[in-house]
Design an enzyme around this catalytic site. Structure first.
Site, PDB file in Angstrom:
ATOM      1  N   CYS A  79      89.737  35.318  -4.636  1.00 22.35           N
ATOM      2  CA  CYS A  79      90.196  36.598  -4.082  1.00 22.35           C
ATOM      3  C   CYS A  79      91.714  36.557  -3.858  1.00 22.35           C
ATOM      4  O   CYS A  79      92.470  36.407  -4.801  1.00 22.35           O
ATOM      5  CB  CYS A  79      89.412  36.950  -2.823  1.00 22.35           C
ATOM      6  SG  CYS A  79      89.582  38.690  -2.351  1.00 22.35           S
ATOM      7  N   HIS A 184      84.233  37.184  -5.063  1.00 21.64           N
ATOM      8  CA  HIS A 184      83.835  36.117  -4.136  1.00 21.64           C
ATOM      9  C   HIS A 184      82.592  35.412  -4.669  1.00 21.64           C
ATOM     10  O   HIS A 184      81.483  35.921  -4.516  1.00 21.64           O
ATOM     11  CB  HIS A 184      83.528  36.696  -2.753  1.00 21.64           C
ATOM     12  CG  HIS A 184      84.732  37.130  -1.990  1.00 21.64           C
ATOM     13  ND1 HIS A 184      85.443  36.276  -1.178  1.00 21.64           N
ATOM     14  CD2 HIS A 184      85.359  38.322  -1.920  1.00 21.64           C
ATOM     15  CE1 HIS A 184      86.461  36.926  -0.626  1.00 21.64           C
ATOM     16  NE2 HIS A 184      86.436  38.170  -1.071  1.00 21.64           N
ATOM     17  N   GLU A 186      81.145  32.908  -3.420  1.00 16.31           N
ATOM     18  CA  GLU A 186      80.304  32.529  -2.272  1.00 16.31           C
ATOM     19  C   GLU A 186      79.493  33.706  -1.728  1.00 16.31           C
ATOM     20  O   GLU A 186      78.608  33.520  -0.889  1.00 16.31           O
ATOM     21  CB  GLU A 186      81.161  31.907  -1.163  1.00 16.31           C
ATOM     22  CG  GLU A 186      81.964  32.886  -0.316  1.00 16.31           C
ATOM     23  CD  GLU A 186      83.257  33.366  -0.958  1.00 16.31           C
ATOM     24  OE1 GLU A 186      84.041  34.020  -0.250  1.00 16.31           O
ATOM     25  OE2 GLU A 186      83.474  33.102  -2.164  1.00 16.31           O
TER      26      GLU A 186
END
Length: 202
Positions: A79, A184, A186
């Protein structure tokens, strides 16, 4: 060991948890000594580019990152962390980046037409434009989760994948062993975990 660089501008818990879920040893750290000992680095980040770049420099971590990259350690920016890898950003002024990947970070709003708005938030499919080991466990068309208002431009030579949001948003970049993901991983479910797993195997 994977060092997650802590310089005060990111929610690092979910990233650390994702790596731990994969069985990957990781450490959240703001110590240059820890970065020097790590096998690979992840540079996360949320917020404004200028503020983040200044905090990274103030913490004395820029030199540690650059030295590690010169030594050939794999690195991943996520990001805002990806945006910091570029030469500069035009987010509320002009700010110098790390210069690890050629290109500029520009306002997404300038290139959108109504009704599309910023920030760009949500799931988008990845269009893999150049094959790479980072895509070992995923394929073109898989969905990832974005949250951003600025994106990388003039970086065609390093672009590995894009996503369509009115324009082709630069999704994954690479120069040498330095990678960046605008989305992202994650927060991108199994696809994101698979990308992190591939990064750990580079």
């Amino acid at each position: 060991m994977i060092a997650i660089i802590d310089y005060g501008v990111g929610n690092l818990f979910s990233l650390s948890s994702s790596l731990s879920y994969l069985g990957l040893e990781n450490q959240v750290t703001g110590s240059a000594e820890d970065l020097a000992r790590a096998d690979r680095l992840i540079l996360p980040g949320v917020g404004a580019f200028g503020d983040a770049a200044e905090k990274l420099r103030a913490a004395g971590l820029v030199e540690a990152v650059q030295k590690k990259v010169e030594q050939g350690a794999p690195m991943l920016g996520i990001c805002l962390g990806m945006q910091l890898l570029f030469d500069k950003s035009f987010e509320y002024g002009e700010h110098k980046g790390l210069g690890l990947i050629q290109g500029e970070v520009c306002p997404l709003q300038d290139d959108l037409t109504p009704p599309l708005k910023v920030p760009h938030i949500g799931w988008n499919s990845l269009d893999i434009v150049r094959d790479d080991p980072i895509f070992k466990y995923i394929q073109s068309g898989d969905y990832v989760y974005y949250v951003h208002s600025f994106y990388a431009k003039r970086c065609e030579e390093s672009t590995l994948a894009t996503s369509r949001y009115g324009v082709d948003v630069t999704g994954v970049v690479r120069r040498g062993k330095v990678y960046g993901m605008q989305f992202h991983p994650e927060k991108s479910g199994q696809v994101g975990l698979n990308l992190l797993k591939a990064f750990s195997e580079l």
